[in-house]
Design a protein around this motif. Structure first.
Motif, PDB file in Angstrom:
ATOM      1  N   VAL B  36       0.837  -1.199   0.000  1.00  0.00           N
ATOM      2  CA  VAL B  36       0.000   0.000   0.000  1.00  0.00           C
ATOM      3  C   VAL B  36       0.875   1.253   0.000  1.00  0.00           C
ATOM      4  O   VAL B  36       0.625   2.218  -0.733  1.00  0.00           O
ATOM      5  CB  VAL B  36      -0.967  -0.009   1.218  1.00  0.00           C
ATOM      6  CG1 VAL B  36      -1.590   1.367   1.423  1.00  0.00           C
ATOM      7  CG2 VAL B  36      -2.059  -1.058   1.025  1.00  0.00           C
ATOM      8  N   HIS B  37       1.953   1.209   0.801  1.00  0.00           N
ATOM      9  CA  HIS B  37       2.861   2.351   0.856  1.00  0.00           C
ATOM     10  C   HIS B  37       3.428   2.651  -0.533  1.00  0.00           C
ATOM     11  O   HIS B  37       3.462   3.814  -0.964  1.00  0.00           O
ATOM     12  CB  HIS B  37       3.990   2.052   1.852  1.00  0.00           C
ATOM     13  CG  HIS B  37       4.871   3.225   2.123  1.00  0.00           C
ATOM     14  ND1 HIS B  37       4.388   4.407   2.635  1.00  0.00           N
ATOM     15  CD2 HIS B  37       6.209   3.414   1.959  1.00  0.00           C
ATOM     16  CE1 HIS B  37       5.380   5.274   2.760  1.00  0.00           C
ATOM     17  NE2 HIS B  37       6.504   4.694   2.352  1.00  0.00           N
ATOM     18  N   ARG B  38       3.832   1.611  -1.243  1.00  0.00           N
ATOM     19  CA  ARG B  38       4.386   1.798  -2.596  1.00  0.00           C
ATOM     20  C   ARG B  38       3.332   2.326  -3.555  1.00  0.00           C
ATOM     21  O   ARG B  38       3.598   3.205  -4.376  1.00  0.00           O
ATOM     22  CB  ARG B  38       4.929   0.470  -3.130  1.00  0.00           C
ATOM     23  CG  ARG B  38       6.091  -0.088  -2.350  1.00  0.00           C
ATOM     24  CD  ARG B  38       7.251   0.858  -2.403  1.00  0.00           C
ATOM     25  NE  ARG B  38       8.270   0.494  -1.441  1.00  0.00           N
ATOM     26  CZ  ARG B  38       9.276   1.271  -1.098  1.00  0.00           C
ATOM     27  NH1 ARG B  38       9.385   2.495  -1.612  1.00  0.00           N
ATOM     28  NH2 ARG B  38      10.178   0.863  -0.240  1.00  0.00           N
ATOM     29  N   LEU B  39       2.131   1.768  -3.448  1.00  0.00           N
ATOM     30  CA  LEU B  39       1.043   2.199  -4.347  1.00  0.00           C
ATOM     31  C   LEU B  39       0.708   3.668  -4.122  1.00  0.00           C
ATOM     32  O   LEU B  39       0.405   4.409  -5.063  1.00  0.00           O
ATOM     33  CB  LEU B  39      -0.209   1.353  -4.108  1.00  0.00           C
ATOM     34  CG  LEU B  39      -0.284   0.024  -4.848  1.00  0.00           C
ATOM     35  CD1 LEU B  39      -1.466  -0.789  -4.332  1.00  0.00           C
ATOM     36  CD2 LEU B  39      -0.430   0.265  -6.357  1.00  0.00           C
ATOM     37  N   GLN B  40       0.747   4.081  -2.861  1.00  0.00           N
ATOM     38  CA  GLN B  40       0.444   5.480  -2.544  1.00  0.00           C
ATOM     39  C   GLN B  40       1.485   6.407  -3.168  1.00  0.00           C
ATOM     40  O   GLN B  40       1.157   7.458  -3.704  1.00  0.00           O
ATOM     41  CB  GLN B  40       0.380   5.667  -1.015  1.00  0.00           C
ATOM     42  CG  GLN B  40      -0.908   5.088  -0.415  1.00  0.00           C
ATOM     43  CD  GLN B  40      -0.831   4.906   1.088  1.00  0.00           C
ATOM     44  OE1 GLN B  40       0.258   4.812   1.666  1.00  0.00           O
ATOM     45  NE2 GLN B  40      -1.986   4.816   1.735  1.00  0.00           N
ATOM     46  N   ARG B  41       2.758   5.990  -3.110  1.00  0.00           N
ATOM     47  CA  ARG B  41       3.803   6.797  -3.747  1.00  0.00           C
ATOM     48  C   ARG B  41       3.608   6.825  -5.255  1.00  0.00           C
ATOM     49  O   ARG B  41       3.758   7.864  -5.896  1.00  0.00           O
ATOM     50  CB  ARG B  41       5.178   6.172  -3.481  1.00  0.00           C
ATOM     51  CG  ARG B  41       5.733   6.521  -2.133  1.00  0.00           C
ATOM     52  CD  ARG B  41       7.034   5.778  -1.932  1.00  0.00           C
ATOM     53  NE  ARG B  41       7.778   6.418  -0.871  1.00  0.00           N
ATOM     54  CZ  ARG B  41       8.711   7.342  -1.066  1.00  0.00           C
ATOM     55  NH1 ARG B  41       9.045   7.724  -2.283  1.00  0.00           N
ATOM     56  NH2 ARG B  41       9.321   7.888  -0.043  1.00  0.00           N
ATOM     57  N   GLU B  42       3.312   5.655  -5.815  1.00  0.00           N
ATOM     58  CA  GLU B  42       3.120   5.585  -7.270  1.00  0.00           C
ATOM     59  C   GLU B  42       1.942   6.471  -7.681  1.00  0.00           C
ATOM     60  O   GLU B  42       2.015   7.197  -8.679  1.00  0.00           O
ATOM     61  CB  GLU B  42       2.886   4.131  -7.697  1.00  0.00           C
ATOM     62  CG  GLU B  42       2.798   3.965  -9.203  1.00  0.00           C
ATOM     63  CD  GLU B  42       2.528   2.521  -9.638  1.00  0.00           C
ATOM     64  OE1 GLU B  42       3.011   1.584  -8.958  1.00  0.00           O
ATOM     65  OE2 GLU B  42       1.832   2.337 -10.650  1.00  0.00           O
ATOM     66  N   THR B  68       6.796  -0.530  -6.564  1.00  0.00           N
ATOM     67  CA  THR B  68       5.496  -1.168  -6.317  1.00  0.00           C
ATOM     68  C   THR B  68       5.524  -2.599  -6.819  1.00  0.00           C
ATOM     69  O   THR B  68       5.027  -3.513  -6.157  1.00  0.00           O
ATOM     70  CB  THR B  68       4.359  -0.428  -7.035  1.00  0.00           C
ATOM     71  OG1 THR B  68       4.492   0.959  -6.800  1.00  0.00           O
ATOM     72  CG2 THR B  68       3.010  -0.899  -6.533  1.00  0.00           C
ATOM     73  N   ARG B  69       6.105  -2.793  -8.029  1.00  0.00           N
ATOM     74  CA  ARG B  69       6.136  -4.140  -8.596  1.00  0.00           C
ATOM     75  C   ARG B  69       6.837  -5.108  -7.664  1.00  0.00           C
ATOM     76  O   ARG B  69       6.371  -6.231  -7.480  1.00  0.00           O
ATOM     77  CB  ARG B  69       6.845  -4.127  -9.956  1.00  0.00           C
ATOM     78  CG  ARG B  69       5.949  -3.632 -11.063  1.00  0.00           C
ATOM     79  CD  ARG B  69       6.235  -4.365 -12.370  1.00  0.00           C
ATOM     80  NE  ARG B  69       5.372  -3.828 -13.419  1.00  0.00           N
ATOM     81  CZ  ARG B  69       5.797  -3.012 -14.381  1.00  0.00           C
ATOM     82  NH1 ARG B  69       7.073  -2.654 -14.446  1.00  0.00           N
ATOM     83  NH2 ARG B  69       4.943  -2.580 -15.282  1.00  0.00           N
ATOM     84  N   SER B  70       7.936  -4.661  -7.035  1.00  0.00           N
ATOM     85  CA  SER B  70       8.616  -5.643  -6.184  1.00  0.00           C
ATOM     86  C   SER B  70       7.799  -5.889  -4.908  1.00  0.00           C
ATOM     87  O   SER B  70       7.779  -7.002  -4.394  1.00  0.00           O
ATOM     88  CB  SER B  70      10.068  -5.246  -5.910  1.00  0.00           C
ATOM     89  OG  SER B  70      10.105  -4.193  -4.994  1.00  0.00           O
ATOM     90  N   ALA B  71       7.073  -4.863  -4.418  1.00  0.00           N
ATOM     91  CA  ALA B  71       6.184  -5.089  -3.264  1.00  0.00           C
ATOM     92  C   ALA B  71       5.049  -6.042  -3.644  1.00  0.00           C
ATOM     93  O   ALA B  71       4.648  -6.915  -2.868  1.00  0.00           O
ATOM     94  CB  ALA B  71       5.625  -3.772  -2.755  1.00  0.00           C
ATOM     95  N   PHE B 170      -6.059   8.098   3.928  1.00  0.00           N
ATOM     96  CA  PHE B 170      -6.720   9.400   3.819  1.00  0.00           C
ATOM     97  C   PHE B 170      -5.658  10.492   3.658  1.00  0.00           C
ATOM     98  O   PHE B 170      -5.836  11.433   2.878  1.00  0.00           O
ATOM     99  CB  PHE B 170      -7.598   9.684   5.043  1.00  0.00           C
ATOM    100  CG  PHE B 170      -8.884   8.889   5.073  1.00  0.00           C
ATOM    101  CD1 PHE B 170      -9.713   8.853   3.953  1.00  0.00           C
ATOM    102  CD2 PHE B 170      -9.280   8.185   6.203  1.00  0.00           C
ATOM    103  CE1 PHE B 170     -10.901   8.118   3.972  1.00  0.00           C
ATOM    104  CE2 PHE B 170     -10.463   7.465   6.228  1.00  0.00           C
ATOM    105  CZ  PHE B 170     -11.269   7.420   5.106  1.00  0.00           C
ATOM    106  N   ALA B 171      -4.544  10.369   4.395  1.00  0.00           N
ATOM    107  CA  ALA B 171      -3.459  11.341   4.262  1.00  0.00           C
ATOM    108  C   ALA B 171      -2.862  11.289   2.855  1.00  0.00           C
ATOM    109  O   ALA B 171      -2.509  12.325   2.281  1.00  0.00           O
ATOM    110  CB  ALA B 171      -2.386  11.066   5.321  1.00  0.00           C
ATOM    111  N   GLY B 172      -2.764  10.077   2.301  1.00  0.00           N
ATOM    112  CA  GLY B 172      -2.242   9.930   0.944  1.00  0.00           C
ATOM    113  C   GLY B 172      -3.179  10.559  -0.077  1.00  0.00           C
ATOM    114  O   GLY B 172      -2.751  11.209  -1.041  1.00  0.00           O
ATOM    115  N   GLN B 173      -4.490  10.381   0.135  1.00  0.00           N
ATOM    116  CA  GLN B 173      -5.465  10.997  -0.769  1.00  0.00           C
ATOM    117  C   GLN B 173      -5.421  12.517  -0.640  1.00  0.00           C
ATOM    118  O   GLN B 173      -5.605  13.237  -1.621  1.00  0.00           O
ATOM    119  CB  GLN B 173      -6.871  10.465  -0.485  1.00  0.00           C
ATOM    120  CG  GLN B 173      -7.071   9.031  -0.963  1.00  0.00           C
ATOM    121  CD  GLN B 173      -8.442   8.480  -0.608  1.00  0.00           C
ATOM    122  OE1 GLN B 173      -9.373   9.243  -0.342  1.00  0.00           O
ATOM    123  NE2 GLN B 173      -8.579   7.167  -0.605  1.00  0.00           N
TER     124      GLN B 173
END
Lengths: 428, 428
Positions: B36-42, B68-71, B170-173
């Protein structure tokens, strides 16, 4: 890489596994219902045997002991048949197995109890209390089975079954108490209070049995009720309750009372047997339905594997999971070699399954709430036992007495006690 | 014939089995937290890339896609490592596996989403929404893991973890929405409303994370909070919210905003990683403790088998199970070749185990109640989707809008809607 559909199929397999474990619990409940019925008869005859010097109860008692032993063997055979690791995989297995251990331990007390009854080394009231404790351990097992059941429709029937069995047990205790009173020719004030509590408690249980039963079990119950000697029972109850303290009861009515109550108990047991069959049918029906759905998903999976060797489910169209038409997104449609229809059917299957599981969980919570009252009473009893250093029967008597004195329901007294528990002195 | 103690041991084995399954879920939650952390950055970089023509975001985006791919691979490897029938035996397996299927399905949408972002075939707002949907499916998986957990102490930590992850989302959004506004130089009224909702929602989640965390996770959280650029975040939030509709935002602040938010998100992720380790430790601690208790019971069982070959537990003394001294009953004492002390210790073990299991079940119910609000909102969303024929995002927007217009909490609007559901027109 795993396809989502593989996990969807795995989820169905979990459901089937859980239902099969539940069907096992239902078999156990059926065996326990038979054993409790025998124990109640044995308790009743032991009572008559101890309360009177009449030799004919001797043979009757021996006969009932034999019947109980074979019912006990039935439960033991069933338990022996459990695979040693069966419980590891059962939802709530730890709780069910602990109750089985407690029930087996209680049953281990039977031989010495019977020996003392046979030798008339034990008073009728004490024998009744010790038999009742064994029955209580078996009922606690049925209660636990109802509380851990994972399917709402089966759970409802188990709640209905538990209440029928508990109601029957109160009726059985009423038979014992009444028989002792008739045989002794008197009913003291304490006995009268016990009797009226037993009558009220069995009515509450039977109401709950009806509330959670199926239309079919209700129909059968009405038919059985028509066969019950209810007017005679009420007449005899009135005799008991209106007898002047200190005597005046017609000893000759002991047999009449016992037979009248027994006739009713046998009919209640028929209702139990009917409900037990209903439980097995419901488990089988749920397992069949889930297997059929699993079959559908497995063929869908096979179709997918055939059309996309080495691949999982195709990428969904954007927005497809939110129920929007897949066609709005041309790039998404390009990634759908199976066509939007098949993809959408998989998405809908997932969403439907997720909704259904959540709904089942909500329904289960609602059914289990019906068991909360008993849990409160049990916890309050435990509290009294710990703080007053008294036994279980005495703790229950204290609660009941307080409820009667204050004109409140047992469960309300239990709740108040638990709410106040911080104010009690620390445990000894 | 089986000894009660054998079932007591079987009950402990069930508990250990359930805890081991729970430890597996916690591993999955840890892997999902990383993904999720990686997806949020992506998502964040994709947003910047789409909102501006700046070429440097291109390289950043490619780098984040790689991470993200490696996560993703990590989660897939973890899922591949699941024994095919592991779930059958897991409590709540059906629900967890259905959520895994839904999360995998959502992840399958990533390649086409990335292709469209790379080709700039998709607007920033739409890309954000599609990334958020994938994150939502992963969070739903964590939610389910918390809801089906069978141990209250682990369940508490999972509830804490879910709220931390949801708060971070929510913070990422908020980061994405703010970045888009700064990059565009304007924030419209709708965007302002979304932002204030996201700020409020993340605060609620973080409060719940604190309420259900351990002293240790709280201490670590305070230390991480001290490192967060909170004053700067508040200044930038004020700039966003006070910008005149239609323009006036300093585009140069897009980077500052993004970096400020990212710094905070990275620190929240550190708290997640800390909590994930705490979860694993708690599972291990519970498993060890239960194994030690199992060991005690197994040696008790061995003692019994050695002293009574071919026999189970000795018959209890009358009244022993009610906590009365065993010595009052001479006949009972005669049936106790192990002495009243050993018998009583077994009885106490059974009673303690039964009380503990019931207490755990009560505590679990209390912890799970913290998840009820989200369930209500999900059900209300489902209702709107079915009756209005809208997608999930739109259903949520409708609920939120109603709550804002009426000045009520989202969950209260959801509850009212569900209460009124019988009055809604039948499903299309």
């Amino acid at each position: 890489m795993q396809s989502p559909l593989i996990f969807l199929v795995a989820a169905r397999r979990c459901e089937i596994h859980d239902l099969e474990q539940l069907a096992l619990s239902c078999d156990l409940v059926q065996a326990v219902s038979g054993l409790v019925h025998r124990l109640q008869r044995e308790r009743g005859t032991s009572n008559l045997y101890l309360a009177s010097a009449d030799a004919r109860f001797d043979a009757q008692r021996a006969e009932h002991v034999g019947a109980t032993r074979s019912a006990e063997d039935g439960v033991h055979t069933w338990l022996d048949g459990l695979a040693p690791d069966a419980g590891e995989a059962a939802p709530g297995g730890a709780r069910l197995f602990t109750r089985i251990a407690m029930a087996l331990h209680a049953l281990d007390a039977l031989p010495s109890l019977r020996a003392q009854v046979a030798a008339r080394q034990c008073r009728a009231a004490e024998a009744t209390q010790r038999y009742s404790r064994i029955v209580a351990a078996l009922l606690a097992l049925v209660f636990e089975a109802a509380d851990i059941a994972v399917d709402p429709s089966v759970s409802r029937l188990l709640v209905s079954m538990f209440n029928l069995m508990q109601g029957k047990e109160f009726a059985g205790q009423e038979r014992a108490a009444g028989a002792a009173a008739f045989a002794a020719g008197r009913l003291d004030a304490d006995g009268a209070q016990t009797l009226s509590h037993l009558i009220e408690a069995q009515e509450q249980c039977l109401q709950r049995f009806e509330a959670f039963g199926t239309a079919d079990s209700l129909r059968q119950w009405r038919a059985l009720q028509a066969l019950m000697p209810l007017p005679e029972l009420e007449r005899l109850r009135r005799r008991l309750m209106s007898s002047p303290t200190g005597g005046g009861l017609d000893r000759a009515l002991a047999d009449t009372w016992f037979d009248c109550c027994s006739q009713r108990l046998d009919l209640i047991h028929q209702a139990e047997a009917h409900l037990a069959r209903g439980l097995k049918d419901e488990c089988a029906r749920r397992i069949d339905a889930t297997r059929a759905e699993l079959g559908d998903q497995e063929s869908l999976l096979a179709t997918l594997s055939a059309s996309m060797p080495g691949e999982g489910l195709p990428a969904p169209a954007a927005g497809a999971e939110a129920g929007e038409p897949a066609a709005v997104d041309p790039a998404g449609a390009a990634a759908e070699p199976l066509g939007p229809r098949l993809t959408r059917s998989i998405v809908e299957t997932m969403q439907a399954q997720s909704r259904r599981l959540q709904q089942m969980s909500d329904e289960l919570a609602a059914v289990r709430a019906a068991l909360d009252e008993r849990k409160l009473v049990e916890r309050a009893k435990g509290l009294l036992m710990a703080h007053h250093g008294v036994g279980e029967d005495e703790a229950y008597r204290l609660l009941r007495q307080t409820a009667m004195n204050q004109g409140r329901r047992l469960v309300d007294v239990a709740r108040t006690l638990l709410d106040m528990s911080d104010l009690l002195p620390p445990r000894a």
